[in-house]
Write an enzyme that holds these catalytic residues in place. Structure first.
Site, PDB file in Angstrom:
ATOM      1  N   ALA A  54       0.843  -1.206   0.000  1.00 46.31           N
ATOM      2  CA  ALA A  54       0.000   0.000   0.000  1.00 46.31           C
ATOM      3  C   ALA A  54       0.874   1.249   0.000  1.00 46.31           C
ATOM      4  O   ALA A  54       0.519   2.266   0.583  1.00 46.31           O
ATOM      5  CB  ALA A  54      -0.914  -0.016   1.223  1.00 46.31           C
ATOM      6  N   ASN A  56       3.647   3.863  -2.369  1.00 41.79           N
ATOM      7  CA  ASN A  56       3.429   4.883  -3.398  1.00 41.79           C
ATOM      8  C   ASN A  56       2.754   4.317  -4.642  1.00 41.79           C
ATOM      9  O   ASN A  56       1.788   4.895  -5.153  1.00 41.79           O
ATOM     10  CB  ASN A  56       4.764   5.521  -3.789  1.00 41.79           C
ATOM     11  CG  ASN A  56       5.236   6.503  -2.738  1.00 41.79           C
ATOM     12  OD1 ASN A  56       4.433   7.051  -1.983  1.00 41.79           O
ATOM     13  ND2 ASN A  56       6.540   6.728  -2.681  1.00 41.79           N
ATOM     14  N   GLY A 106       1.199   1.358  -4.925  1.00 40.18           N
ATOM     15  CA  GLY A 106      -0.087   0.774  -4.527  1.00 40.18           C
ATOM     16  C   GLY A 106      -1.176   1.854  -4.444  1.00 40.18           C
ATOM     17  O   GLY A 106      -2.302   1.651  -4.899  1.00 40.18           O
ATOM     18  N   ASP A 166      -1.282  -4.628   3.324  1.00 37.53           N
ATOM     19  CA  ASP A 166       0.104  -4.311   3.720  1.00 37.53           C
ATOM     20  C   ASP A 166       0.395  -5.033   5.027  1.00 37.53           C
ATOM     21  O   ASP A 166      -0.492  -5.667   5.610  1.00 37.53           O
ATOM     22  CB  ASP A 166       0.313  -2.791   3.816  1.00 37.53           C
ATOM     23  CG  ASP A 166       1.751  -2.382   3.442  1.00 37.53           C
ATOM     24  OD1 ASP A 166       2.701  -2.881   4.089  1.00 37.53           O
ATOM     25  OD2 ASP A 166       1.919  -1.580   2.515  1.00 37.53           O
ATOM     26  N   ARG A 184      18.681  -1.465  -9.125  1.00 42.69           N
ATOM     27  CA  ARG A 184      17.546  -2.347  -8.813  1.00 42.69           C
ATOM     28  C   ARG A 184      18.054  -3.655  -8.217  1.00 42.69           C
ATOM     29  O   ARG A 184      17.438  -4.237  -7.337  1.00 42.69           O
ATOM     30  CB  ARG A 184      16.737  -2.649 -10.076  1.00 42.69           C
ATOM     31  CG  ARG A 184      15.998  -1.430 -10.623  1.00 42.69           C
ATOM     32  CD  ARG A 184      15.076  -1.788 -11.768  1.00 42.69           C
ATOM     33  NE  ARG A 184      14.429  -0.597 -12.306  1.00 42.69           N
ATOM     34  CZ  ARG A 184      14.938   0.139 -13.284  1.00 42.69           C
ATOM     35  NH1 ARG A 184      16.075  -0.192 -13.853  1.00 42.69           N
ATOM     36  NH2 ARG A 184      14.305   1.210 -13.702  1.00 42.69           N
ATOM     37  N   SER A 242       7.488  -5.344  -8.153  1.00 44.71           N
ATOM     38  CA  SER A 242       8.629  -5.203  -7.239  1.00 44.71           C
ATOM     39  C   SER A 242       9.938  -5.457  -7.984  1.00 44.71           C
ATOM     40  O   SER A 242      10.002  -6.297  -8.873  1.00 44.71           O
ATOM     41  CB  SER A 242       8.492  -6.196  -6.086  1.00 44.71           C
ATOM     42  OG  SER A 242       7.197  -6.124  -5.527  1.00 44.71           O
ATOM     43  N   ASN A 243      10.972  -4.758  -7.574  1.00 41.34           N
ATOM     44  CA  ASN A 243      12.282  -4.869  -8.224  1.00 41.34           C
ATOM     45  C   ASN A 243      13.283  -5.677  -7.403  1.00 41.34           C
ATOM     46  O   ASN A 243      13.126  -5.746  -6.190  1.00 41.34           O
ATOM     47  CB  ASN A 243      12.845  -3.457  -8.448  1.00 41.34           C
ATOM     48  CG  ASN A 243      12.323  -2.857  -9.740  1.00 41.34           C
ATOM     49  OD1 ASN A 243      12.342  -3.518 -10.773  1.00 41.34           O
ATOM     50  ND2 ASN A 243      11.846  -1.623  -9.682  1.00 41.34           N
ATOM     51  N   ARG A 297       8.659   5.706 -21.207  1.00 42.09           N
ATOM     52  CA  ARG A 297       9.766   6.649 -20.979  1.00 42.09           C
ATOM     53  C   ARG A 297      10.442   6.990 -22.305  1.00 42.09           C
ATOM     54  O   ARG A 297      10.716   8.162 -22.601  1.00 42.09           O
ATOM     55  CB  ARG A 297      10.778   6.039 -20.007  1.00 42.09           C
ATOM     56  CG  ARG A 297      10.253   6.035 -18.594  1.00 42.09           C
ATOM     57  CD  ARG A 297      11.212   5.429 -17.585  1.00 42.09           C
ATOM     58  NE  ARG A 297      10.703   5.681 -16.238  1.00 42.09           N
ATOM     59  CZ  ARG A 297      10.902   4.893 -15.189  1.00 42.09           C
ATOM     60  NH1 ARG A 297      11.604   3.772 -15.323  1.00 42.09           N
ATOM     61  NH2 ARG A 297      10.412   5.208 -14.014  1.00 42.09           N
ATOM     62  N   HIS A 350      14.477  -5.462 -17.091  1.00 40.69           N
ATOM     63  CA  HIS A 350      14.180  -4.100 -16.609  1.00 40.69           C
ATOM     64  C   HIS A 350      15.413  -3.612 -15.854  1.00 40.69           C
ATOM     65  O   HIS A 350      15.507  -3.722 -14.648  1.00 40.69           O
ATOM     66  CB  HIS A 350      12.967  -4.173 -15.682  1.00 40.69           C
ATOM     67  CG  HIS A 350      12.474  -2.842 -15.223  1.00 40.69           C
ATOM     68  ND1 HIS A 350      12.295  -1.783 -16.065  1.00 40.69           N
ATOM     69  CD2 HIS A 350      12.089  -2.407 -13.987  1.00 40.69           C
ATOM     70  CE1 HIS A 350      11.825  -0.744 -15.363  1.00 40.69           C
ATOM     71  NE2 HIS A 350      11.705  -1.104 -14.107  1.00 40.69           N
TER      72      HIS A 350
END
Ligand code: APR
Length: 311
Positions: A11, A13, A15, A34, A91, A122-123, A154, A178
């Site tokens: 939950a 940024n 989320g 969360d 990352r 998620s990274n 981007r 990525h």
């Protein structure tokens, strides 16, 4: 007909942005999940969005929870749980922390939403989506990673700004992992069908490619945390294509079984997204240089997946 139920695991940024987008687009009811320490924060976000929904004229149900039982019946789970980058971090530096979080999340989803389609943000992305697939045992076609839509957005934004043209006409395709090894495919970059290499010099295009590769890091350097608006909107494009069975062709981290000469690995490729998740992976013609770059990127992703398995 009941609304689709969508579980947001994390939950933070991204989320929060996803929550707003889902409600605003009437995509379904949301459970914002969360850890217990963040439950009140999640409850606050849920209330804030519910009140915003009154202004949008939308009536989705939004609930916050730190109990996985609340995600039961979810058609889709979107995973943003984990730690974002701080300035100076790659990352890959997140791997050891986030892989443990992903295993936790995988266990919760497997136990309570065993039929859900899962989108991972998620990274480091390719390793995290791979780990979530492994830990849940779900069919690969319903576990998908979000990266290519964002990297392509981007790239498109930088091209539109450089050429001073509407970004609505810019089409780009970024494949591969990525990270630093992502592969912007110049042959598929056009302004409404006109190849971008005809519209700008090689030097300018190379500078834009470099800026795209480090596009996430540029924002981390400025804000002190990672981007969240464009990542959430990128995931939302995937979510919409799946829930509304739009069958859009979107670059995303999908499981390859020999496509592009890559076996048993999650990496960014063009895929048709529909109601079952990845309906099909699309193999496009690549230049010799792009093929080599994709294989190099696959090598880097494989190293990360192996490092994740050792944690
Ligand atoms: N289960 C559920 N949620 C968790 C867990 C867990 N085990 N561990 C951490 N979280 C939650 C945090 O409490 C936090 O609310 O994940 C949320 C992450 O939110 P932010 O820190 O705001 O990070 P955000 O910017 O949303 O990015 C999340 O996506 O793009 C990637 O690199 C980014 O890995 C990061 C992730």
């Amino acid at each position: 007909m009941a609304n689709d139920k969508i579980a947001l695991i994390g939950a933070g940024n991204i989320g929060g942005e996803l929550l707003n987008g889902i409600v605003r687009e009437s995509l379904g009811d949301v459970v914002l999940f969360d850890i217990p320490a963040k439950l009140d924060f999640a409850r606050g976000k849920a209330l804030d969005t519910q009140q915003a929904a009154a202004l949008w004229g939308k009536s989705a149900r939004v609930e916050a929870s730190s109990d996985y039982a609340a995600i039961a019946g979810a058609r889709l789970c979107i995973v943003t749980a984990g730690v974002p980058r701080k300035p100076g971090m790659s990352r890959d530096d997140l791997l050891a922390i986030n892989v443990k979080i992903i295993r936790d999340v995988a266990a919760g989803i497997k136990a309570h939403a065993p039929d859900a389609i899962v989108i991972v943000l998620s990274n480091p992305l390719d390793a995290m989506v791979s780990e979530l697939r492994r830990a849940t045992g779900f069919e690969p076609q319903r576990v998908i990673g979000m990266a290519g839509v964002l990297d392509s957005a981007r790239f498109s934004a930088f091209i539109a700004a450089e050429l001073n043209v509407s970004v609505a006409d810019v089409r780009t395709l970024v494949l591969g992992g990525h990270g630093d090894t992502m592969v912007p495919c110049l042959s598929y970059c056009t302004v409404n069908g006109v190849p971008v290499p005809q519209l700008m010099s090689q030097e300018k295009l190379s500078a834009i490619v470099d800026r795209t590769r480090s596009g996430g890091g540029e924002i981390v350097g400025l804000m002190g945390t990672s981007a969240y608006v464009a990542p959430a909107l990128s995931a939302l494009a995937m979510v919409t294509s799946i829930l509304r069975n739009e069958r859009r062709l979107l670059p995303c981290a999908a499981y390859l079984n020999g496509e592009y000469g890559i076996e048993g690995l999650y990496i960014g490729v063009p895929a048709i997204l529909g109601s079952v998740g990845v309906e099909r992976i699309v193999e496009v013609n690549l230049s010799e240089g792009e093929k080599q770059a994709l294989l190099r990127s696959a090598g880097a992703v494989r190293e990360l997946v192996e490092a994740a398995a050792k944690v």
